[in-house]
Design an enzyme around this catalytic site. Structure first.
Site, PDB file in Angstrom:
ATOM      1  N   HIS A 387       0.809  -1.230   0.000  1.00  0.00           N
ATOM      2  CA  HIS A 387       0.000   0.000   0.000  1.00  0.00           C
ATOM      3  C   HIS A 387       0.831   1.263   0.000  1.00  0.00           C
ATOM      4  CE1 HIS A 387      -3.915  -1.995   0.985  1.00  0.00           C
ATOM      5  NE2 HIS A 387      -3.111  -2.895   1.508  1.00  0.00           N
ATOM      6  N   LYS A 578      -8.879  13.504   4.760  1.00  0.00           N
ATOM      7  CA  LYS A 578      -7.964  12.346   4.713  1.00  0.00           C
ATOM      8  C   LYS A 578      -6.962  12.538   5.840  1.00  0.00           C
ATOM      9  CE  LYS A 578      -7.016  13.646   0.421  1.00  0.00           C
ATOM     10  NZ  LYS A 578      -6.988  12.512  -0.475  1.00  0.00           N
ATOM     11  N   ARG A 579      -6.113  11.523   6.096  1.00  0.00           N
ATOM     12  CA  ARG A 579      -5.082  11.729   7.111  1.00  0.00           C
ATOM     13  C   ARG A 579      -4.213  12.940   6.757  1.00  0.00           C
ATOM     14  NH1 ARG A 579      -4.335   7.791  11.137  1.00  0.00           N
ATOM     15  NH2 ARG A 579      -2.667   9.207  11.746  1.00  0.00           N
ATOM     16  N   LYS A 584       0.220  14.583   1.071  1.00  0.00           N
ATOM     17  CA  LYS A 584      -1.166  14.781   0.617  1.00  0.00           C
ATOM     18  C   LYS A 584      -1.465  16.256   0.351  1.00  0.00           C
ATOM     19  CE  LYS A 584      -2.834  10.696   3.184  1.00  0.00           C
ATOM     20  NZ  LYS A 584      -3.500   9.784   2.252  1.00  0.00           N
ATOM     21  N   THR A 684      -8.816   6.249  -1.695  1.00  0.00           N
ATOM     22  CA  THR A 684     -10.145   5.634  -1.806  1.00  0.00           C
ATOM     23  C   THR A 684     -11.221   6.679  -1.514  1.00  0.00           C
ATOM     24  OG1 THR A 684      -9.821   4.854   0.463  1.00  0.00           O
ATOM     25  CG2 THR A 684      -9.518   3.243  -1.297  1.00  0.00           C
ATOM     26  N   LYS A 688     -15.072   7.569  -3.181  1.00  0.00           N
ATOM     27  CA  LYS A 688     -16.335   7.854  -2.476  1.00  0.00           C
ATOM     28  C   LYS A 688     -16.933   9.159  -2.992  1.00  0.00           C
ATOM     29  CE  LYS A 688     -14.325   5.447   1.338  1.00  0.00           C
ATOM     30  NZ  LYS A 688     -13.290   5.589   2.368  1.00  0.00           N
TER      31      LYS A 688
HETATM   32  C1  26Q Z   1       3.244   0.413  10.460  1.00  0.00           C
HETATM   33  C2  26Q Z   1       4.160   0.087  11.464  1.00  0.00           C
HETATM   34  C3  26Q Z   1       4.016   0.604  12.743  1.00  0.00           C
HETATM   35  C4  26Q Z   1       2.938   1.434  13.029  1.00  0.00           C
HETATM   36  C5  26Q Z   1       2.024   1.745  12.029  1.00  0.00           C
HETATM   37  C6  26Q Z   1       2.183   1.241  10.752  1.00  0.00           C
HETATM   38  C7  26Q Z   1       1.215   1.591   9.690  1.00  0.00           C
HETATM   39  C8  26Q Z   1      -0.138   1.621   9.965  1.00  0.00           C
HETATM   40  C9  26Q Z   1      -1.042   1.974   8.986  1.00  0.00           C
HETATM   41  C10 26Q Z   1       1.637   1.890   8.411  1.00  0.00           C
HETATM   42  C11 26Q Z   1       0.713   2.229   7.415  1.00  0.00           C
HETATM   43  C12 26Q Z   1      -0.638   2.263   7.707  1.00  0.00           C
HETATM   44  C13 26Q Z   1      -1.671   2.633   6.736  1.00  0.00           C
HETATM   45  C14 26Q Z   1      -1.426   2.913   5.480  1.00  0.00           C
HETATM   46  C15 26Q Z   1      -2.485   3.318   4.565  1.00  0.00           C
HETATM   47  O1  26Q Z   1      -3.611   3.581   4.968  1.00  0.00           O
HETATM   48  N1  26Q Z   1      -2.190   3.405   3.269  1.00  0.00           N
HETATM   49  C16 26Q Z   1      -3.195   3.795   2.296  1.00  0.00           C
HETATM   50  O2  26Q Z   1      -3.823   2.606   1.839  1.00  0.00           O
HETATM   51  C17 26Q Z   1      -4.912   2.913   1.012  1.00  0.00           C
HETATM   52  C18 26Q Z   1      -5.593   1.610   0.652  1.00  0.00           C
HETATM   53  O3  26Q Z   1      -4.821   0.892  -0.255  1.00  0.00           O
HETATM   54  C19 26Q Z   1      -4.472   3.683  -0.210  1.00  0.00           C
HETATM   55  O4  26Q Z   1      -5.615   4.061  -0.931  1.00  0.00           O
HETATM   56  C20 26Q Z   1      -3.680   4.925   0.178  1.00  0.00           C
HETATM   57  O5  26Q Z   1      -3.133   5.524  -0.978  1.00  0.00           O
HETATM   58  C21 26Q Z   1      -2.572   4.527   1.134  1.00  0.00           C
HETATM   59  O6  26Q Z   1      -1.898   5.687   1.599  1.00  0.00           O
END
Ligand code: 26Q
Length: 846
Positions: A387, A578-579, A584, A684, A688
């Site tokens: 991702h 979004k985050r 972004k 995503t 929406k």
């Molecule tokens: C990893 C290690 C330690 C702590 C946290 C994490 C961690 C947690 C969540 C790393 C990444 C995430 C989330 C990532 C994320 O949401 N990525 C998004 O995924 C979406 C679905 O595929 C995409 O549409 C977005 O582009 C992407 O940023």
């Protein structure tokens, strides 16, 4: 009674085995759970009085919600059991989706609609003096995820159930989900999200399926009589994993799949030495560490490297879920012959990639398969979804840390790596640089385990989440691996479920679509294309605007409730939610608002516009939090200025979550998708918004590329550098020259330099602005700003042509079929999972 439909036997103490089957529990005359108004009304009353023991004097609203939710849950139970039996029967191939995050949001409305109870339940509640809408609002969001990746998992589950695909979600039952955000003097404040504190009616605790997960200890080598050497992982600190099952109802098809969330608890064993030495309290207290594992979701959506608790969480998820899958398999099978053909484990990013090592450990150590047999199974069942392309988000764990916490899995990782490097040597002889780059364990003095490499080496399928992203993975980040195993790489463009994200969150639009296209579009999104020839029809356009206007009024109410700011539904609703992340570029959006504001002060008119921004920043991400503060500072200047009040509002909406998005996306006119090209894997939210008829202003990044392709350039405002241009621009990048060369930019930055937006936080605000002005700005905000401002001008021109804009809006909805997760799941199923739809026994009651 159908004997093939028997459930497992229940053993009663002191008696012969008692056989209890689904048919015994739910004989036809016991069902009596009708779905009509009167039966539903009675259920609610019964649950309120009997299950919850309340009377109307103590009708805390929450108990009414609970009674309603329990009444709906009752109506899923039989189907849930029947689905589980069909899936666990051991004959059908099924997929286990492994994810550290599930951003489910609320469950009631979704369940009510998927079971088609809304009309009768609505009437029943009316008789009780309630409305369904009010009742739904009383549910807490299940916020067990950060953002896109977690919500994607939730949309996948919904589509799989609706397509009758046998897919079980495995995750963690965090006691505290994503933090609640409030804003104090413009700063983000985080508060714990104790979403379980009033109880969670949807989950079913299943202690009988608990298992044990090991940590720490050491590995002993033991030579057996026949000379075999086996590895025994001993002296471990064990934790009990208790599953809590959450039902995932399909749309109108009788299927109820399962989301199984693991809760950590202490084992019943005590440290006897300490216990007997009088350390009773200490021995009990030591058990706390076990309970901590599932205490809290890490609120970062880029990896927070090196936290041992996170590693414990990941291994806990993986080990418990794999043990569960093996347990279910062995209910119906003697060995592992056929296991690989019957399973797929889809890894949601690298977070569960320890599954590769853990499955090897379980098969080799616990079930005594040979390494080669186990490896053959493992590499036929694991599939990995990536991702992110951001290098800083790629997970690496120090070998020392992982070795201390998980000594036996670490040995296995090293053995996997040893064999893998032999294969690399065969395929690319003598290329030491390649070996070093591809190795799972880095060649550094302080080696780290690269989780993406572990996932790639152990998986038969590796996919990105949008066409552009998958291409960049193959050409860039994972190019070496793609040379070695080109057939493993593939693309699966993300989607969103149109049930939650169109039909249920936008009821006005649903009835308009129902009356225009017939009701079956909900399950057959391609029918939306029939709107294309109608896009200019005046009658449709008028109804379209009416629906959207009502949605905008609802969003205006939410904004007023949360911020006290009044906005008019006549404004162009320009939305970025979004985050919070530098890539972004919420900053771009804010700088545009400043530009419009300065123009208005200069006497240059603009169309009335609300710029709405919302999103959470990781608590430790200083720059993202500074951007929130900057937005709020700019907002208070703009919103406090009487001269521009009917022309421009800038709002930062606090506590963005799934439920907020359900109000926001039906009301947006303009969807801001403005990341630096090559940085957003897919997005995503963009989907929406499109589905609900917003027009996108966006860069050629992630799935924006495919949205543009689907809707056509006349219905999309594209701007900015492409991926190919980005690297060129970085060479000799001089933002100050760009600013000096464009009067609009000069004026914007001068306004910041004048201190207009400082609000006593000059250092912080200037920090953000100076970063954007720096030649080292990785996000190239200033490089894209002139084109963005031009593009926003085109937006204004287009907005002034009401019929033209409505046409664009209709075209966006009409062309959104391919962004349904129904399509995404069919793609996964065709290329990776190869599952047959679940067939439930043909019984009247199901
Ligand atoms: C990893 C290690 C330690 C702590 C946290 C994490 C961690 C947690 C969540 C790393 C990444 C995430 C989330 C990532 C994320 O949401 N990525 C998004 O995924 C979406 C679905 O595929 C995409 O549409 C977005 O582009 C992407 O940023």
């Amino acid at each position: 009674m159908n004997s093939t439909n028997r459930s497992t036997a229940a053993e009663l103490p002191g008696t012969a085995q008692a056989m209890v089957t689904v048919d015994d529990i739910w004989t036809d005359d016991r069902i009596a759970l009708e779905n009509d108004k009167d039966a539903l009304r009675q259920s609610v009353i019964d649950h309120f009085g009997r299950t919850l023991g309340r009377d109307i004097d103590h009708a805390a609203a929450h108990f009414l919600y609970k009674a309603v939710a329990l009444s709906v849950r009752d109506r899923m139970m039989e189907r849930w059991l029947a689905t589980r039996q069909a899936v666990e029967s051991g004959v059908q191939r099924h997929t286990c989706y492994l994810s550290m995050e599930y951003l489910m949001g609320r469950a009631l409305r979704n369940a009510v609609h998927n079971l088609d109870l809304q009309d009768e339940l609505g009437k029943a509640l009316e008789e009780l003096g309630l409305t369904l809408e009010q009742t739904e609002q009383l549910e807490a969001d299940a916020g067990l995820g950060n953002g896109g990746l977690g919500r994607l998992a939730a949309c996948f589950l919904d589509s799989c159930a609706s397509l009758a695909l046998p897919v079980t979600g495995y995750g963690l039952r965090y006691r505290y989900g994503m933090f609640r955000q409030s804003i104090d003097k413009g700063f983000q404040i985080e508060r714990p999200d104790s979403w379980l504190s009033e109880g969670h009616v949807w989950e079913l605790e299943r202690p009988e399926l608990s298992c044990r997960v090991r940590f720490g200890g050491r590995v002993d080598l033991i030579t057996e009589l026949n000379g075999n050497i086996i590895h025994r992982w001993v002296d471990t600190d064990d934790v009990r994993a208790v599953p809590f099952d959450v039902p995932v109802p399909g749309h109108d098809n009788g299927i109820v799949n399962t989301l199984r969330l693991w809760n950590s608890s202490a084992t019943d064993e005590f440290n006897l030495h300490e216990f007997n030495a009088g350390g009773y309290t200490e021995a009990v207290a030591a058990k706390n560490a076990a309970e901590n594992i599932t205490m809290v979701l890490y609120p970062n959506d880029a990896s927070e490297n090196g936290k041992v608790l996170r590693l414990r969480q990941q291994y806990f998820l993986v080990s418990a879920s794999l043990q569960d899958a093996l347990r279910i398999w062995l209910l119906h099978n003697d060995g592992f012959q056929g296991f690989a053909d019957a399973h797929c484990f889809q890894l949601n990013d690298t977070h569960p990639s320890l599954a590769v090592a853990e499955l090897m450990r379980l098969l080799v150590d616990d079930h005594r398969l040979s390494w080669d047999e186990a490896w053959s199974i493992t590499t036929r069942v694991m599939a990995y979804t990536n991702h992110t392309l951001l290098p800083e988000a790629l997970e690496c764990w120090s070998l020392d840390m992982i070795g201390a916490l998980l000594p036996r899995p670490t040995e296995i990782i090293q053995e996997i790596n040893r064999r893998f490097l032999e294969e690399v040597e065969q395929a690319m002889p003598g290329q030491l640089q390649q070996h070093a780059e591809m190795s799972i364990v880095s060649f550094d003095a302080q080696p780290v385990v690269r989780m993406a490499h572990l996932a790639i080496v152990g998986s038969f399928s590796i996919n990105g989440v949008a066409a552009l992203h998958s291409k960049l993975l193959k050409e860039g980040l994972f190019a070496n691996f793609n040379r070695l195993w080109p057939t493993r790489f593939n693309n699966k463009t993300n989607g969103v479920t149109q049930r939650r994200w169109l039909a249920y969150c936008n009821p006005g639009m649903k009835s308009l679509l129902d009356s225009t296209l017939g009701e079956s579009w909900t399950g057959r999104m391609e029918l939306l294309e029939q709107l294309v020839p109608l896009a200019d029809e005046q009658a449709l356009q008028a109804r379209w605007r009416e629906v959207r206007n009502r949605n905008k009024l609802a969003l205006a109410r939410l904004v007023a409730e949360r911020t006290g700011i009044e906005v008019s539904a006549d404004m162009l609703f320009d939305v970025q939610v979004k985050r919070m992340h530098e890539y972004k570029r919420q900053l771009l959006c804010t700088l545009h608002a400043v530009h419009v504001y300065l123009d208005l002060l200069d006497g240059q008119d603009h169309v009335p516009r609300l710029v709405l921004i919302a999103g959470k920043a990781a608590p430790g991400y200083y720059m993202a939090k500074s951007i929130i503060k900057l937005i709020n500072n700019v907002a208070s200047v703009i919103n406090g200025d009487k001269r521009t009040t009917d022309r421009l509002k800038l709002v930062f909406l606090p506590d963005y979550n799934v439920s907020a998005m359900e109000v926001i996306c039906p009301a947006a006119d303009l969807s801001e998708q403005v990341s630096t090209a090559g940085k957003e894997a897919s997005g995503t939210g963009n989907m929406k918004f499109m589905m609900n008829g917003a027009v996108t202003i966006g860069t050629l990044d992630g799935a924006n590329v495919e949205i543009l392709e689907a809707v056509g350039s006349e219905n999309f405002f594209q701007f900015g550098l492409s991926v190919d241009q980005v690297d060129g621009v970085r060479q000799g990048y001089a933002p100050s020259r760009i600013i000096a060369g464009d009067a609009r930019l000069t004026r914007i930055f001068e306004a910041f330099d004048s201190g207009l937006f400082d609000a006593g936080e000059a250092e912080l605000v200037r920090g953000v602005i100076d970063a954007a002005r720096s030649p080292h700005d990785a996000w190239l905000t200033v490089a894209d700003l002139p084109d963005y401002l031009d593009s926003q001008q085109q937006v204004e021109a287009a907005w002034q042509d009401t019929a033209g804009w409505t046409r664009k809006s209709i075209m966006n909805t009409a062309c959104s079929a391919r962004f349904s997760t129904d399509r995404t799941m069919q793609d996964y199923n065709r290329d990776i999972w190869r599952l047959q739809p679940i067939e439930l026994p043909d019984r009247e009651t199901i």
